[in-house]
Design a protein around this motif. Structure first.
Motif, PDB file in Angstrom:
ATOM      1  N   UNK A   1       0.818  -1.209   0.000  1.00  0.00           N
ATOM      2  CA  UNK A   1       0.000   0.000   0.000  1.00  0.00           C
ATOM      3  C   UNK A   1       0.863   1.275   0.000  1.00  0.00           C
ATOM      4  N   UNK A   2       1.996   1.187   0.674  1.00  0.00           N
ATOM      5  CA  UNK A   2       2.870   2.359   0.752  1.00  0.00           C
ATOM      6  C   UNK A   2       3.382   2.735  -0.652  1.00  0.00           C
ATOM      7  N   UNK A   3       3.819   1.717  -1.374  1.00  0.00           N
ATOM      8  CA  UNK A   3       4.317   1.965  -2.741  1.00  0.00           C
ATOM      9  C   UNK A   3       3.182   2.449  -3.642  1.00  0.00           C
ATOM     10  N   UNK A   4       2.039   1.789  -3.502  1.00  0.00           N
ATOM     11  CA  UNK A   4       0.896   2.208  -4.332  1.00  0.00           C
ATOM     12  C   UNK A   4       0.563   3.675  -4.077  1.00  0.00           C
ATOM     13  N   UNK A   5       0.579   4.069  -2.808  1.00  0.00           N
ATOM     14  CA  UNK A   5       0.261   5.460  -2.467  1.00  0.00           C
ATOM     15  C   UNK A   5       1.267   6.412  -3.099  1.00  0.00           C
ATOM     16  N   UNK A   6       2.531   6.028  -3.025  1.00  0.00           N
ATOM     17  CA  UNK A   6       3.569   6.878  -3.620  1.00  0.00           C
ATOM     18  C   UNK A   6       3.365   6.991  -5.139  1.00  0.00           C
ATOM     19  N   UNK A   7       3.128   5.856  -5.787  1.00  0.00           N
ATOM     20  CA  UNK A   7       2.927   5.881  -7.243  1.00  0.00           C
ATOM     21  C   UNK A   7       1.698   6.704  -7.606  1.00  0.00           C
ATOM     22  N   UNK A   8       0.623   6.461  -6.855  1.00  0.00           N
ATOM     23  CA  UNK A   8      -0.602   7.232  -7.106  1.00  0.00           C
ATOM     24  C   UNK A   8      -0.318   8.729  -7.025  1.00  0.00           C
ATOM     25  N   UNK A   9       0.429   9.123  -6.033  1.00  0.00           N
ATOM     26  CA  UNK A   9       0.609  10.558  -5.847  1.00  0.00           C
ATOM     27  C   UNK A   9       1.476  11.142  -6.964  1.00  0.00           C
ATOM     28  N   UNK A  10       2.438  10.365  -7.438  1.00  0.00           N
ATOM     29  CA  UNK A  10       3.243  10.856  -8.567  1.00  0.00           C
ATOM     30  C   UNK A  10       2.415  10.956  -9.850  1.00  0.00           C
ATOM     31  N   UNK A  11       1.584   9.942 -10.049  1.00  0.00           N
ATOM     32  CA  UNK A  11       0.718   9.957 -11.237  1.00  0.00           C
ATOM     33  C   UNK A  11      -0.281  11.116 -11.136  1.00  0.00           C
ATOM     34  N   UNK A  12      -0.736  11.330  -9.925  1.00  0.00           N
ATOM     35  CA  UNK A  12      -1.691  12.423  -9.700  1.00  0.00           C
ATOM     36  C   UNK A  12      -1.060  13.765 -10.062  1.00  0.00           C
ATOM     37  N   UNK A  13       0.172  13.946  -9.610  1.00  0.00           N
ATOM     38  CA  UNK A  13       0.883  15.185  -9.892  1.00  0.00           C
ATOM     39  C   UNK A  13       1.088  15.362 -11.406  1.00  0.00           C
ATOM     40  N   UNK A  14       1.507  14.280 -12.038  1.00  0.00           N
ATOM     41  CA  UNK A  14       1.709  14.286 -13.492  1.00  0.00           C
ATOM     42  C   UNK A  14       0.409  14.684 -14.189  1.00  0.00           C
ATOM     43  N   UNK A  15      -0.683  14.058 -13.765  1.00  0.00           N
ATOM     44  CA  UNK A  15      -1.989  14.298 -14.389  1.00  0.00           C
ATOM     45  C   UNK A  15      -2.405  15.760 -14.246  1.00  0.00           C
ATOM     46  N   UNK A  16      -2.292  16.277 -13.022  1.00  0.00           N
ATOM     47  CA  UNK A  16      -2.678  17.683 -12.803  1.00  0.00           C
ATOM     48  C   UNK A  16      -1.851  18.609 -13.689  1.00  0.00           C
ATOM     49  N   UNK A  17      -0.548  18.376 -13.673  1.00  0.00           N
ATOM     50  CA  UNK A  17       0.333  19.247 -14.442  1.00  0.00           C
ATOM     51  C   UNK A  17      -0.009  19.156 -15.940  1.00  0.00           C
ATOM     52  N   UNK A  18      -0.201  17.933 -16.398  1.00  0.00           N
ATOM     53  CA  UNK A  18      -0.505  17.720 -17.818  1.00  0.00           C
ATOM     54  C   UNK A  18      -1.766  18.491 -18.218  1.00  0.00           C
ATOM     55  N   UNK A  19      -2.814  18.323 -17.445  1.00  0.00           N
ATOM     56  CA  UNK A  19      -4.094  18.942 -17.806  1.00  0.00           C
ATOM     57  C   UNK A  19      -4.017  20.467 -17.672  1.00  0.00           C
ATOM     58  N   UNK A  20      -3.357  20.929 -16.606  1.00  0.00           N
ATOM     59  CA  UNK A  20      -3.270  22.380 -16.420  1.00  0.00           C
ATOM     60  C   UNK A  20      -2.466  23.066 -17.527  1.00  0.00           C
ATOM     61  N   UNK A  21      -1.487  22.364 -18.060  1.00  0.00           N
ATOM     62  CA  UNK A  21      -0.657  22.978 -19.103  1.00  0.00           C
ATOM     63  C   UNK A  21      -1.311  22.952 -20.491  1.00  0.00           C
ATOM     64  N   UNK A  22      -2.320  22.110 -20.626  1.00  0.00           N
ATOM     65  CA  UNK A  22      -2.892  21.879 -21.963  1.00  0.00           C
ATOM     66  C   UNK A  22      -3.364  23.152 -22.646  1.00  0.00           C
ATOM     67  N   UNK A  23      -3.966  24.012 -21.836  1.00  0.00           N
ATOM     68  CA  UNK A  23      -4.585  25.193 -22.405  1.00  0.00           C
ATOM     69  C   UNK A  23      -3.601  26.051 -23.207  1.00  0.00           C
ATOM     70  N   UNK A  24      -2.381  26.178 -22.704  1.00  0.00           N
ATOM     71  CA  UNK A  24      -1.417  27.057 -23.373  1.00  0.00           C
ATOM     72  C   UNK A  24      -0.442  26.300 -24.266  1.00  0.00           C
ATOM     73  N   UNK A  25      -0.462  24.985 -24.179  1.00  0.00           N
ATOM     74  CA  UNK A  25       0.518  24.211 -24.951  1.00  0.00           C
ATOM     75  C   UNK A  25       0.227  24.309 -26.442  1.00  0.00           C
ATOM     76  N   UNK A  26       1.259  24.140 -27.237  1.00  0.00           N
ATOM     77  CA  UNK A  26       1.053  24.085 -28.689  1.00  0.00           C
ATOM     78  C   UNK A  26       0.296  22.807 -29.025  1.00  0.00           C
ATOM     79  N   UNK A  27      -0.528  22.905 -30.053  1.00  0.00           N
ATOM     80  CA  UNK A  27      -1.274  21.716 -30.461  1.00  0.00           C
ATOM     81  C   UNK A  27      -0.417  20.821 -31.348  1.00  0.00           C
ATOM     82  N   UNK A  28       0.580  21.424 -31.988  1.00  0.00           N
ATOM     83  CA  UNK A  28       1.428  20.622 -32.862  1.00  0.00           C
ATOM     84  C   UNK A  28       2.866  21.118 -32.771  1.00  0.00           C
ATOM     85  N   UNK A  29       3.787  20.180 -32.640  1.00  0.00           N
ATOM     86  CA  UNK A  29       5.201  20.557 -32.635  1.00  0.00           C
ATOM     87  C   UNK A  29       5.918  19.813 -33.746  1.00  0.00           C
ATOM     88  N   UNK A  30       6.399  20.599 -34.701  1.00  0.00           N
ATOM     89  CA  UNK A  30       7.114  20.022 -35.833  1.00  0.00           C
ATOM     90  C   UNK A  30       8.600  20.171 -35.552  1.00  0.00           C
TER      91      UNK A  30
END
Ligand SMILES: *Cc1c(COP(=O)(O)O)cnc(C)c1O
Length: 477
Positions: free
Chosen positions: A22-51
């Motif tokens: 459970x300890x490892x799962x909690x740690x992984x969950x929290x890292x994934x959670x952070x990744x998810x929040x950051x990913x979604x929050x950045x979407x608005x300003x991110x470029x839609x295409x990078x060549x």
């Protein structure tokens, strides 16, 4: 301890990391959670295409382990810094993706519980949930309760299942194949031709019926061709209509096609992978009139309901024709039959499958269908807004679209000049990448294509696209 027991113990210890505590799962969950929040929050300003010339590189070696932290950093870079951001609202090319968050949670729950969604015997809970969703889709499109359906990985497999049923219902095999005739327009999605080849119908006669100036099938041509083929002792057996073509969003005259199909004893299939869910909007329903008369229908929740990639739906009225190819009993499956429920495995080439119903069920359960309808309506309105603003900038826009796909080009004196200009202009837009628009060729014209279907595409996204277009236009002119 016997040596056998010792060996088992060693293996058990070595493989114990497969069940992290459970300890490892909690740690992984929290890292994934952070990744998810950051990913979604950045979407608005991110470029839609990078060549870029650079290419993604992964450090992957099955004999070595890496931390989740470094792995997430690696994924972030390789996902975000190359190509198309499919989850971005700025993706208004091709048919955009989306990926509503609760669908991701549905996938997580499906994976963690790993319910066996292939057979009712194995997981009555999962199969009942999926069948309930299919009943809901049937009711949406006024299909009868007895129709069968399947949640597929996407529209291509859904179309494959439908066309296989058509083939079996009409007995198209062996010497009948070269005389059998299929009717469609050149605007059908290419997965249709692909499916015909896969199911052994590569040698049927395909009649590409001309379209009117709104890219809809010309019903008079269809009738003439059916009559001609019938009189020439060919076997018309399948008419395919699009409820929203991929390229131009056009809806074929479904009602009239249904009537002709019946008259000439053809199976009537409707591909609504892109456009089908716009049927949820009361004011658009009349455009789809006749869809309920189809023998089979495909819709794609990973397009029209904004889900992440991986969910299509097929409905077929004639159960026996679907069972003909897909229903199978094997000795090792003998426990699993006899309860009368329709198993997903009876309706699909798949046996063991991802429990993909949960990714659709959970969002609707939590949010209801109303916000989905509002979002679809928003897409239609944004399409009008975009077109109006483009005209003000001097562009020519394509014919009034039925749905949310349209196109535009900058007019020039002659076709060659015009195509050259628009091709290089489109390249500039790709280079910029703030918003991603794809291109197509329609009636020999190079056109820039807009497809507005991401739930994240908002008015500010379209304004951003217009800013990009304005500034690139200044440079190009
Ligand atoms: C996208 C699309 C398909 C193919 O569906 P996938 O989900 O990509 O496999 C089929 N028909 C139409 C009209 C489409 O827009």
């Amino acid at each position: 301890m016997s040596s056998l027991e010792e060996q088992i113990k060693i293996c058990e210890e070595k493989s114990s990391v497969l069940e992290p505590n459970q300890e490892i799962r909690t740690d992984w969950f929290s890292q994934i959670q952070q990744f998810t929040h950051q990913y979604i929050d950045e979407l608005q300003d991110a470029k839609a295409f990078i060549k870029t010339e650079a290419q993604p590189v992964y450090d992957f070696d099955p004999e070595t382990t890496f931390s989740l932290e470094e792995t997430l950093a690696e994924l972030r870079h390789n996902f975000n810094d190359f190509g198309l951001r499919a989850s971005s609202g700025g993706h208004v090319g091709y048919i955009p993706g989306g990926g509503i968050f609760p669908a991701g949670l549905g996938d997580l729950l499906a994976a963690v519980t790993n319910e066996y969604a292939g057979m009712y015997f194995g997981s009555p809970g999962a199969v009942t949930l999926e069948n309930q969703l299919l009943d809901w889709v049937k009711s949406l499109f006024d299909f009868p309760e007895e129709a069968v359906g399947n949640l597929t990985s996407g529209g291509s497999i859904a179309n494959l299942i439908a066309l296989t049923a058509a083939r079996d219902a009409k007995g198209i095999k062996n010497e009948k194949v070269p005389n059998a005739v299929v009717y469609m327009t050149l605007q059908v999605h290419h997965c249709i031709q692909k499916a015909l080849r896969i199911i052994g119908l590569g040698d049927v006669v395909i009649r590409y019926i001309p379209m009117n100036d709104r890219h809809q099938l010309d019903i008079q041509f269809l009738e003439k061709q059916l009559q001609l083929d019938h009189d020439n002792h060919l076997q018309p057996f399948l008419v395919i209509g699009s409820a929203g073509t991929t390229d131009t969003g056009a809806i074929d005259p479904l009602e009239d096609m249904a009537v002709l199909s019946k008259k000439f004893d053809c199976w009537f299939h409707v591909d609504g992978a892109y456009g089908g869910f716009f049927y949820l909007l009361e004011n658009l329903k009349p455009l789809f009139k006749g869809i309920e008369k189809a023998d089979s229908l495909v819709v794609d929740p990973h397009k029209g309901l904004f889900l992440p990639y991986g969910l299509g739906v097929v409905l077929v009225k004639n159960k026996d024709s679907v069972f003909h190819s897909h229903h199978y009993t094997a000795n090792y499956m003998q426990d699993a039959y006899g309860d009368g429920t329709i198993n997903p495995a009876d309706v699909s080439p798949e046996l063991t499958k991802h429990f993909r119903g949960l990714r659709l069920w959970l969002p609707i359960k939590l949010l209801g269908i109303a916000p989905f309808k509002a979002c679809l309506e928003e897409k239609i309105l944004l399409t009008h807004y975009f077109r109006e603003e483009l005209v003000k900038l001097g562009f020519v826009v394509g014919p009034e679209p039925d749905l949310s796909v349209s196109y535009f080009y900058y007019p020039k004196d002659n076709l060659k000049q015009q195509n050259d200009f628009n091709r290089s202009f489109h390249l500039r837009l790709i280079q910029d990448g703030s918003v991603f628009l794809s291109s197509s060729t329609i009636d020999e014209k190079f056109v820039i294509r807009m497809a507005i279907l991401s739930f994240r595409t908002k008015k500010r996204t379209i304004d951003r696209a217009l800013d990009m277009i304005r500034s690139q236009l200044k440079i190009e002119n």
